[in-house]
Write a protein that holds these residues in place. Structure first.
Motif, mmCIF file in Angstrom:
data_model
loop_
_atom_site.group_PDB
_atom_site.id
_atom_site.type_symbol
_atom_site.label_atom_id
_atom_site.label_comp_id
_atom_site.label_asym_id
_atom_site.label_seq_id
_atom_site.Cartn_x
_atom_site.Cartn_y
_atom_site.Cartn_z
ATOM 1 N N GLU A 29 0.804 -1.211 0.080
ATOM 2 C CA GLU A 29 0.271 -0.370 0.449
ATOM 3 C C GLU A 29 0.672 1.229 -0.218
ATOM 4 O O GLU A 29 2.078 1.380 0.611
ATOM 5 C CB GLU A 29 -0.890 -0.116 1.401
ATOM 6 C CG GLU A 29 -1.785 1.454 1.500
ATOM 7 C CD GLU A 29 -2.667 1.295 2.125
ATOM 8 O OE1 GLU A 29 -4.033 1.957 2.995
ATOM 9 O OE2 GLU A 29 -2.721 0.504 2.813
ATOM 10 N N GLY A 30 0.445 2.026 -1.195
ATOM 11 C CA GLY A 30 1.407 3.387 -0.405
ATOM 12 C C GLY A 30 1.520 3.317 -2.022
ATOM 13 O O GLY A 30 2.469 4.240 -2.993
ATOM 14 N N GLY A 48 6.238 7.686 -7.321
ATOM 15 C CA GLY A 48 5.467 7.581 -6.644
ATOM 16 C C GLY A 48 5.976 7.906 -4.830
ATOM 17 O O GLY A 48 5.646 9.113 -4.746
ATOM 18 N N PRO A 49 5.708 6.998 -3.846
ATOM 19 C CA PRO A 49 6.347 8.349 -2.285
ATOM 20 C C PRO A 49 6.974 8.510 -2.220
ATOM 21 O O PRO A 49 7.275 8.580 -1.336
ATOM 22 C CB PRO A 49 5.735 6.734 -1.213
ATOM 23 C CG PRO A 49 6.005 5.751 -2.221
ATOM 24 C CD PRO A 49 6.134 5.845 -3.839
ATOM 25 N N ARG A 50 8.358 7.935 -3.079
ATOM 26 C CA ARG A 50 9.463 9.108 -3.151
ATOM 27 C C ARG A 50 9.271 10.703 -3.661
ATOM 28 O O ARG A 50 9.047 10.218 -5.026
ATOM 29 C CB ARG A 50 10.438 8.125 -4.099
ATOM 30 C CG ARG A 50 11.222 6.873 -3.333
ATOM 31 C CD ARG A 50 12.564 6.135 -3.999
ATOM 32 N NE ARG A 50 12.673 4.822 -3.413
ATOM 33 C CZ ARG A 50 12.612 4.130 -4.036
ATOM 34 N NH1 ARG A 50 12.709 3.566 -5.194
ATOM 35 N NH2 ARG A 50 13.253 2.980 -3.549
ATOM 36 N N ILE A 100 16.744 9.321 -1.692
ATOM 37 C CA ILE A 100 15.937 9.352 -0.918
ATOM 38 C C ILE A 100 14.325 7.798 -1.461
ATOM 39 O O ILE A 100 14.259 7.300 -2.364
ATOM 40 C CB ILE A 100 14.193 9.931 -1.649
ATOM 41 C CG1 ILE A 100 15.573 11.369 -2.062
ATOM 42 C CG2 ILE A 100 13.762 10.734 -1.531
ATOM 43 C CD1 ILE A 100 14.721 12.816 -2.904
ATOM 44 N N ASP A 101 14.195 7.594 0.574
ATOM 45 C CA ASP A 101 13.500 6.471 0.089
ATOM 46 C C ASP A 101 11.850 6.769 -0.034
ATOM 47 O O ASP A 101 11.225 8.181 0.317
ATOM 48 C CB ASP A 101 14.089 6.078 1.284
ATOM 49 C CG ASP A 101 15.134 4.588 1.491
ATOM 50 O OD1 ASP A 101 15.415 4.655 0.517
ATOM 51 O OD2 ASP A 101 15.753 4.103 2.196
ATOM 52 N N ALA A 102 10.945 5.688 0.141
ATOM 53 C CA ALA A 102 9.279 6.367 0.283
ATOM 54 C C ALA A 102 8.728 6.835 1.567
ATOM 55 O O ALA A 102 9.771 6.787 2.497
ATOM 56 C CB ALA A 102 8.624 5.272 0.120
ATOM 57 N N ASP A 103 8.647 7.912 1.282
ATOM 58 C CA ASP A 103 8.076 8.621 2.951
ATOM 59 C C ASP A 103 6.981 7.910 3.208
ATOM 60 O O ASP A 103 5.413 8.303 3.364
ATOM 61 C CB ASP A 103 7.322 9.653 2.526
ATOM 62 C CG ASP A 103 6.589 10.921 3.319
ATOM 63 O OD1 ASP A 103 7.170 10.505 4.621
ATOM 64 O OD2 ASP A 103 6.417 11.360 3.824
ATOM 65 N N LEU A 104 6.934 6.663 3.562
ATOM 66 C CA LEU A 104 5.563 5.818 3.503
ATOM 67 C C LEU A 104 6.203 4.703 5.228
ATOM 68 O O LEU A 104 6.795 4.540 5.308
ATOM 69 C CB LEU A 104 5.038 4.416 2.642
ATOM 70 C CG LEU A 104 5.429 5.148 1.582
ATOM 71 C CD1 LEU A 104 4.700 3.860 1.098
ATOM 72 C CD2 LEU A 104 3.315 5.461 1.629
ATOM 73 N N GLU A 125 18.117 10.175 2.499
ATOM 74 C CA GLU A 125 16.399 10.409 3.724
ATOM 75 C C GLU A 125 15.444 9.006 3.522
ATOM 76 O O GLU A 125 15.418 8.571 2.316
ATOM 77 C CB GLU A 125 15.779 11.963 2.784
ATOM 78 C CG GLU A 125 13.773 12.236 3.158
ATOM 79 C CD GLU A 125 13.756 12.728 2.241
ATOM 80 O OE1 GLU A 125 12.319 12.528 2.033
ATOM 81 O OE2 GLU A 125 14.441 13.647 1.573
ATOM 82 N N THR A 126 15.354 8.460 4.872
ATOM 83 C CA THR A 126 14.268 7.307 4.778
ATOM 84 C C THR A 126 13.869 7.132 6.221
ATOM 85 O O THR A 126 14.192 8.757 6.427
ATOM 86 C CB THR A 126 16.377 6.638 4.562
ATOM 87 O OG1 THR A 126 14.965 4.667 4.838
ATOM 88 C CG2 THR A 126 16.282 6.288 5.638
ATOM 89 N N GLY A 127 13.123 6.222 5.957
ATOM 90 C CA GLY A 127 12.316 6.296 7.099
ATOM 91 C C GLY A 127 13.053 5.482 8.373
ATOM 92 O O GLY A 127 13.826 4.733 8.753
#
Length: 388
Positions: free
Chosen positions: A134-135, A215-217, A283-287, A310-312
């Motif tokens: 999802e996302g 996507g979410p990146r 940059i990783d996904a903002d999820l 940049e990561t979660g």
């Protein structure tokens, strides 16, 4: 071991390059035969035997429609049957190893057909999470049909390999009989050695991002951080190579910032850009609970430039690269990115020694050595399951 590898396109795409490196790495350790639907002329394979069995050409709309209507990729399914017909039933392999990615399931369907014919155990390696969680993709008819296809067919295999632990756990959660399926990770393999590049001759501090953003990146936090940075460091620049950034997105920011952003076309020669950079951006996904790791950070590791990631909080990147001095890990936060960029400008010396362990872990020789051991363990695991 004698291994039969089944794959789709072996080309210059990100999955194609990974598959090439795995084939060549395993070929140094075992007798490897390959069946693929296409081999790009730029790809060099060192397998013991290579067979190209062409697949009927189609388009993404047809593939999507067939997935929704029949819960399978019809063309890949038919290709798998074609592959099975090409193999003599007395050909003997210790195992079949199918290589798949999102939208390319030749290794799965070909592997399943060959397992029935040759009675050899089947292992699957996917460079992607299928379907993406999802996302990353909408939960529509296509998503649920793809999920059904993957659950049904991957559950018929004997082993599952994914690119990192979190992705593997996600993929295994879709399985019906996961207790009977061997599982392990295969990191995205890198090649070459760590390079000491000449110092940048640029009078500006260049922050470099390479590849796509989708996507979410998102670029939002990076641009917010950069807008603050140029107030204090007006000679800072933000470069993108092979990245599409819409005019509408850029117009959200000041003209001053826009004048300090440069977008260059895709290039095979990234090293010349790395050399000019003060730091490399990932940059990783903002999820929450993201399961992907970008392939670019593996390439970044191989040069003596600071990496700003940049990561979660609990991402694969966070878990793998934590504690490495030359990698500044930031949350999805403009403030943290600003501080990391400022540190890149002001720090005098960077210690790259702590990268050596992680570079070795991702090197193709290490990846394939571990994979070789995993495949041997898989055969023992499978034998015990069969006996029970």
């Amino acid at each position: 071991m004698k291994i039969l590898i089944i794959a789709g396109n072996l080309d210059q795409s990100a999955p194609g390059i990974v598959f090439q490196r795995i084939v060549n790495g395993l070929s140094k350790l075992h007798e490897v035969h390959v069946i693929a639907s296409h081999l790009d002329s730029s790809i060099s394979l060192f397998s013991n035997d290579l067979r190209i069995i062409q697949k009927q050409k189609t388009n993404s709309k047809f593939d999507k429609l067939s997935m929704i209507l029949f819960k399978r990729n019809l063309v890949d399914n038919l290709w798998g049957k074609k592959v099975a017909k090409s193999i003599h039933p007395k050909e003997n392999y210790d195992l079949i190893f199918g290589l798949i990615s999102f939208g390319h399931y030749e290794g799965l369907f070909g592997g399943l057909e060959l397992r029935k014919k040759l009675l050899s155990p089947l292992a699957i390696y996917s460079v992607d999470a299928i379907p993406a969680p999802e996302g990353w993709m909408p939960k529509d008819y296509f998503y649920y049909s793809l999920k059904s296809m993957i659950r049904k067919n991957l559950s018929k295999t004997n082993a599952m390999f994914s690119s990192n632990d979190k992705m593997l756990n996600y993929q295994m959660s879709l399985m019906i009989n996961k207790k009977k399926i061997f599982s392990s990770t295969v990191y995205t393999p890198s090649i070459g050695t760590f390079k000491i590049l000449p110092p940048s001759k640029e009078s500006e501090n260049i922050f470099l991002y390479t590849g796509g953003i989708y996507g979410p990146r998102k670029l939002d936090y990076l641009f917010q951080a950069f807008e603050n940075l140029i107030q204090k460091y007006p000679f800072a620049r933000l470069w993108f190579v092979g990245t599409k950034i819409s005019k509408q997105f850029l117009e959200r920011y000041s003209e001053e910032l826009q004048n300090k952003v440069s977008v260059y076309p895709f290039s095979d020669d990234l090293e010349s850009y790395y050399q000019k950079a003060t730091a490399l951006i990932d940059i990783d996904a903002d999820l929450p609970d993201d399961i992907f790791i970008s392939s670019k950070i593996v390439n970044y590791l191989m040069v003596d430039r600071l990496i700003i990631s940049e990561t979660g909080e609990d991402s694969p990147s966070r878990l793998l690269f934590s504690g490495i001095e030359s990698i500044s890990q930031c949350n999805h936060s403009a403030k943290e990115l600003y501080l990391a960029m400022e540190n890149a400008i002001t720090c005098a010396d960077i210690n790259y020694e702590s990268r050596k362990v992680i570079i070795d872990k991702f090197h193709v020789n290490s990846v394939c050595k571990k994979l070789s051991e995993d495949l041997k363990n898989f055969l023992s695991f499978n034998k015990k399951n069969y006996e029970n």
